[in-house]
Write an enzyme that holds these catalytic residues in place. Structure first.
Site, mmCIF file in Angstrom:
data_model
loop_
_atom_site.group_PDB
_atom_site.id
_atom_site.type_symbol
_atom_site.label_atom_id
_atom_site.label_comp_id
_atom_site.label_asym_id
_atom_site.label_seq_id
_atom_site.Cartn_x
_atom_site.Cartn_y
_atom_site.Cartn_z
ATOM 1 N N HIS B 56 0.677 -1.176 0.298
ATOM 2 C CA HIS B 56 0.310 -0.093 -0.191
ATOM 3 C C HIS B 56 0.976 1.526 -0.395
ATOM 4 C CE1 HIS B 56 -2.762 -3.191 1.591
ATOM 5 N NE2 HIS B 56 -3.670 -2.174 0.372
ATOM 6 N N HIS B 96 -3.245 -0.342 7.055
ATOM 7 C CA HIS B 96 -2.155 -0.779 5.818
ATOM 8 C C HIS B 96 -1.395 0.148 6.012
ATOM 9 C CE1 HIS B 96 -5.985 1.649 5.067
ATOM 10 N NE2 HIS B 96 -5.076 2.116 3.883
ATOM 11 N N GLY B 146 -5.090 -3.175 11.339
ATOM 12 C CA GLY B 146 -4.864 -3.948 10.766
ATOM 13 C C GLY B 146 -6.908 -3.613 10.082
ATOM 14 N N LEU B 148 -9.572 -2.068 10.024
ATOM 15 C CA LEU B 148 -10.358 -0.831 10.159
ATOM 16 C C LEU B 148 -11.043 -0.611 11.603
ATOM 17 C CD1 LEU B 148 -10.445 -0.602 6.594
ATOM 18 C CD2 LEU B 148 -8.722 0.562 8.026
ATOM 19 N N ASN B 218 -7.683 12.191 2.634
ATOM 20 C CA ASN B 218 -7.276 12.200 0.760
ATOM 21 C C ASN B 218 -8.718 11.827 0.060
ATOM 22 O OD1 ASN B 218 -7.502 8.895 0.513
ATOM 23 N ND2 ASN B 218 -5.394 8.894 1.684
ATOM 24 N N HIS B 293 -3.796 3.261 -3.689
ATOM 25 C CA HIS B 293 -4.131 2.549 -2.959
ATOM 26 C C HIS B 293 -3.268 1.517 -2.769
ATOM 27 C CE1 HIS B 293 -6.719 1.267 0.978
ATOM 28 N NE2 HIS B 293 -6.705 0.523 0.604
ATOM 29 N N GLU B 453 -21.058 -2.511 22.584
ATOM 30 C CA GLU B 453 -20.003 -3.189 23.603
ATOM 31 C C GLU B 453 -18.212 -3.492 21.843
ATOM 32 O OE1 GLU B 453 -23.492 -3.436 22.041
ATOM 33 O OE2 GLU B 453 -24.512 -3.724 23.767
ATOM 34 N N PHE B 481 -23.487 -10.410 23.552
ATOM 35 C CA PHE B 481 -23.521 -9.442 23.089
ATOM 36 C C PHE B 481 -21.702 -9.435 22.736
ATOM 37 C CE2 PHE B 481 -27.459 -8.499 23.251
ATOM 38 C CZ PHE B 481 -28.125 -8.096 22.829
ATOM 39 N N HIS B 517 -31.277 -13.546 21.877
ATOM 40 C CA HIS B 517 -30.301 -13.275 22.901
ATOM 41 C C HIS B 517 -29.498 -14.349 23.146
ATOM 42 C CE1 HIS B 517 -31.667 -9.041 22.682
ATOM 43 N NE2 HIS B 517 -30.807 -8.716 24.137
#
Lengths: 717, 717
Positions: B56, B96, B146, B148, B218, B293, B453, B481, B517
């Site tokens: 990258h 990245h 990594g 995101l 960007n 990218h 969470e 959760f 749940h």
């Protein structure tokens, strides 16, 4: 102004008659009845929770006036035709307040929701229609909610479905063909959940004017007041995301104000956020506190509330005649909507016969069988090594291009996931002009979801839930990021929604991106999750099988899990085999060992069998793309594939072994996270190259000769 | 103004000398060197990607000036003491772009990051320090990033750690004891991910003035321009969340402007969002496009860039002397920080001996062994049936109360998860006055994370990553959760961080909340995930064992998975048994069957054994709270527990069976999602009551008599 018979932005007609009054006028005419209606509703909720001493009374009580505004004055729906296609969709994202919805379903005349059924909340009745959170199986429920934030994203999907269908089918004079609005009720919690925040941002971008969020702003969560955890200016935040914002100050009583806000929202060309101040557990002694959230008020307090309201404290579940009267006529009004819409569709078919037939099929949820012809046949597939992610594209792209049922999207990985087709049009607001020059309109069926994997899958659930089979959503991302999306994928499986997830870059073979991106344990989750197909095809032919299975699975989501790197085409692979979950790829009557191979590493396993043969060890090879499909086969078939009576079985897959123990005596699997190395080097680093694998398998055969008990234990090699 | 030796809000001293210049002055003095530094850096990135034709490049190139501003002028760190306690923390959430960080680590003099190592990016070198995303194991990397959005939440955790430690230990005159700043670099993608949005909201609420996000704006993601998916006004959104916002218009070159913004951010009493406009892949032919990218530019284009910059197109990896000179002196400057801080600590210990000793222990990551005494002994536990969630509280609350290493929090489930202790103080900005009257300050160690969470667990990773062992974060929510939080829990496991997750309401026994749940398949994920302990204790004694295991697991996260409902205290349960993963609860030398019981259903299994005995079937019972701990035992122990040589083994657990096949021949498990019913009724509905279980187990014994092959197959009963 459009004629009143078209259900787009016109006032609601009250019943099947042609006489129309605006909702505001109707509210005014009714205003003397609101007090008793609200009191009755609130006491009903208190009684329903008190009955079995549990449940969530506070939110439903606080939201009573909102419910009256919605069900009595604003929403267009048909209690006796709950699945009427052009109905407004209502989503209760704060699903724990389900009594709110159940009570209104009862009052407005949904047939299934009898008084008896309403009283089943928290009972031991196994056929209850009042589970602890709303469930899609039941009349009047659009989506199952409960896990917070999901409903917001579902509602975005429902609104997108309307926009897409309207842009595809509506024609001048037929604006009422697809014109429904989506109303999403949320609480303070939904606004904190990431999945909702992702979806809110995207809805603003798409300018979904047909979507309204109604925020039950009671400033209370389980822990106490919201300001324990949240100090943001939510209105400003929503505006920054492109939403219209309307405030309602007195949400407990001001039905007229709420109706006005809702009507304004329906007319908006942006999504609207209605910030309604309410009081949780209004008029109980715990009003405005967290104690009102998740527990019954206690018998004496419920009695006190009744006394304060002028009701008999001894009587329970009281719905007086005037309240029954107030809600009467709604089924008839609903039938009016249905009849009007049927007339529109009939006329539409006359004027636009081809489109009309197409639309009817979509409404019926019928997918054209042409999809079978559009999937490349075995002989048509390239012989060159092909990444299975590219093979995925070869299967679905021609189908998505031709068949409007498919709405395909990606969490910002278009260049990687191979889900675009020539001439694809993006789903976008038609006025949007992007910096990169790729524009679109609402009839577009390629969705850029952004880097929002969780919302993508929850929105896809909404697209699929719009009406069964009308839209088949396809999502795409790296497989690892279906962990971000897992709560939504789970909700799709729970709701029996057909959503197809094209998950690429599976296994350590993806290489350099390293352990954060290499899914070691994620398949284990999806193989264990009920009602979802996880399929790892081994080459292009198997990828065809994976997509056939996915498209045939009308009530089950599927994950088609593919490789980043090129895979050789393997002799003998079979799409029909994939449909059976596992099948014999290399038979060998003298085999002492059966090797189970999967997906990107299937060719490694074939290589091991060949190498073993050279060294005098006879092996069979089974290709095993899907556990769930295999489990659905008769036991004779399963036993014939595995031949555990005559061979030892060894699985080879660079995932955690968990669960393979059902089919194999031993495995070469992953015990650790992965490693950042080029794909081939990563395979070698972890011993998944053919030479090392062969040695490990031979080693196993030696071991079990020495220690008989190993045959009863799964051995990780 | 505080003396210059205190590292809080004072200007940076340049090196170990006492002469100080402000960063702005330093930038000005250097300004003639910036052009060659930026060009060199950008070409270095292009070369590093071109070398193995991947990676990258674009983001790192665009961010060059930001990097110079940070590492040369603003950040306080010590290349030769990378773990210097009071260093500023830098998080690369857009992981990245890792070359950005690797290159600066090399240039600024981190010893491990040799030129050779820098060139290992995307190589087959297995000991490379330049994986495809930054990894915490390596010098100068604070957290692995990594996936995101995670880094944003980690940074919030790091900043909270500083606030908490500073509020706990700093004293007048010692403001520099704990005073570091956290800098978090993000791209467009991080701002779309829900986990980041959750964390941003919470950071604004906590007014973390010691946190700065630097937004590499960007406007490009993989799919094209950001406006394909995002139209929001991000500055307004951040302001609505309580952040200061600073714009930098020319982020590619304006080092002075960036430094000014960063310095302003350091002084702010709110978290700061610096919106820096950059150009991805600046000065390459793909500049400003998505093509910059994720792919190398091509050899000829890299050569062209060099020509345009006045470099020799044939030369690679050129770092000229003037650039080396520019970055020289940073290790010495860093040693100056270290020495100053050591002096502060020494003086602090003299003035505040007790606090000083306590602080030293925290810095060393030493947890007081007193925790062992604070866990209730077997004889001290109540004999009455107790929900294991309540038992969890009995174990950890006294420890959390006494030992400041523990920072405990919840995703808005305080009333349900039993994680509070008498006198607990909330972590809050001291000026906050909440609606419910529960206030706090930064020394508080109970964190209301809100209904977030995912961010909770990612923030907990940041708290744990601040310095090994200094803080042991405890999170809490319903077990289900932890599917929302799974990506963060995974990152904790990958990073070997000690984070303890108190997960309540496991199994269908939670009852009315229903299938949304009830966690059917989630345990399967955590049992398969490397380096995490998933422990389901069966009663209070076993819950003690679970917490002991969790606190002893210094490099492993733990999930303590507990029941909503009351569990009887079972005779013979053992905390030491829990530490071995599984143990014999009821031995029986004549047994034909071994029953495996777990967690909330262990008492059911004991009941089955008793009932079988009444009917003449001899059974053993094994309690099996943790697979991972069991796998760590010697094979003799494991065989002795399971006795597969002499008995059939049947597991009983209302989870998906997947993986139990390793230990059992058959199982009564869940094949579907759950059902909304009161807990006892839910157990009965799915056949997990003692009577039905007993019949099923007997049925199995009958079946295997008839079909020998069933002994080699796992049978779901």
């Amino acid at each position: 102004m459009a004629p009143a018979t078209i259900l787009d932005t016109t006032p609601v007609s009250n019943g099947a008659s042609k006489a129309t009054s605006s909702p505001a006028q109707l509210v005014k005419a009714d205003s003397n009845k609101h007090d008793i209606v609200l009191k009755t509703f609130r006491l009903l909720i208190a009684d329903l929770c008190q009955q079995f001493n549990g449940g969530h009374p506070g939110g439903a009580i606080g939201m009573a006036a909102i419910g009256v505004a919605l069900w009595k004055y604003v929403m267009r729906y048909a209690p006796h035709n709950p699945t009427f296609f052009n109905r407004d969709r209502f989503v209760l994202s704060n699903g724990h307040t389900c009594l709110f919805q159940y009570a209104f379903l009862h009052l407005t005349g949904y047939k299934a929701m009898t008084f008896d059924q309403l009283k089943s909340y928290h009972s031991e009745r196994v056929d209850a229609l009042c589970p602890g959170h709303p469930e899609i199986e039941h009349e009047g429920i659009e989506v199952t909610t409960g896990p917070l934030g999901q409903g917001v994203a579902n509602a975005v999907g429902l609104a997108m479905a309307t926009k897409n269908l309207a842009a595809t089918y509506n024609r001048p004079g037929f604006e009422g063909l697809v014109s429904n609005h989506t109303w999403c009720m949320i609480g303070d919690a939904c606004l904190q959940e990431g999945v909702a925040l992702e979806a809110i941002s995207l809805a603003g971008h798409f300018r979904l004017g047909n979507l309204t969020i109604i925020y039950d702003n009671n400033q209370i969560t389980c822990d106490g007041s919201v300001d324990l955890t949240n100090s943001e200016n939510v209105n400003d935040k929503m505006r920054a995301c492109g939403w219209e914002v309307i405030d309602v100050e007195d949400g407990c009583f001001d039905i007229a104000g709420i109706v006005e806000a809702l009507e304004k929202a329906r007319r908006s060309d942006r999504p609207t956020f209605i910030n309604v101040r309410t009081v949780i557990g209004l008029d109980s002694k715990v009003a405005g506190t967290a104690d009102a959230h998740g527990a019954a008020f206690g018998a004496s307090e419920v009695a006190n509330m009744k006394s304060r309201y002028g009701f008999d404290p001894e009587e329970k579940f009281v719905i007086g005649d005037e309240v029954r009267d107030f809600f009467s006529g709604l089924p008839e009004r609903g039938e009016g909507y249905v009849e009007e819409w049927n007339r529109i569709v009939d006329r539409y078919e006359e004027v636009h016969p081809e489109l009309g037939a197409n639309f009817r099929a979509r409404v019926a949820g019928k997918l054209s069988e042409r999809w079978r012809d559009l999937i490349p046949k075995a002989g048509e597939l390239p012989e060159a090594p092909t990444a299975s992610r590219a093979a995925s594209g070869m299967m679905i792209n021609p189908i998505a291009k031709e068949l409007e049922s498919f709405v395909v999207g990606t969490a910002d990985l278009s260049p990687s996931v191979h889900m675009t087709w020539p001439g694809k049009v993006d789903f976008q607001h038609p006025d949007l002009k992007t910096g990169c020059g790729i524009n679109g309109n609402y009839s577009g069926r390629y969705v850029h979801y952004g880097i929002r994997e969780h919302a993508m899958c929850a929105i896809a659930n909404g697209l699929a839930a719009y009406s069964p089979g009308t839209i088949i959503p396809v999502t795409s991302s790296f497989f690892m990021f279906y962990l971000y999306a897992a709560p939504a994928v789970r909700m799709g499986a729970l709701q029996r929604l057909q959503v197809i997830h094209a998950a690429t870059h599976d296994s350590i073979g993806l290489g350099e991106d390293g352990p954060t991106h290499q899914p070691i344990e994620l398949a284990t989750l999806y193989r264990a999750m009920p009602n979802i197909l996880y399929i790892r095809p081994g080459d292009s032919e198997e990828t065809a099988g994976a997509w056939i299975a996915a498209i045939e699975a009308k009530e089950t989501p599927t994950i088609v899990s593919t490789s980043r790197h090129k895979l050789p085409q393997i002799k003998g692979t079979s799409r029909d085999g994939v449909l059976r979950g596992a099948y014999v790829l290399r038979e060998n009557d003298n085999a002492v060992i059966t090797l189970l191979g999967v997906g990107a590493e299937l060719s490694h396993v074939v290589g091991v069998a060949e190498k073993l043969a050279q060294e005098g060890v006879e092996a069979r090879v089974v290709s095993f793309p899907s556990w769930r499909l295999f489990e659905q086969q008769p036991i004779e078939y399963r036993r014939g594939v595995l031949r555990r009576d005559r061979t030892s079985t060894v699985v080879i897959e660079p995932y955690a072994a968990n669960g393979w123990e059902r089919y194999a005596d031993a495995g070469v699997c992953m015990k650790t996270f992965g490693h950042s190395l080029p794909g081939t080097a990563a395979y070698k680093y972890f011993g998944f190259d053919v030479d090392t694998l062969t040695e490990r398998v031979k080693g196993y055969l030696g071991k079990i000769k020495e220690d008989e008990l190993l045959r009863r234990e799964f051995v990780e090699l």
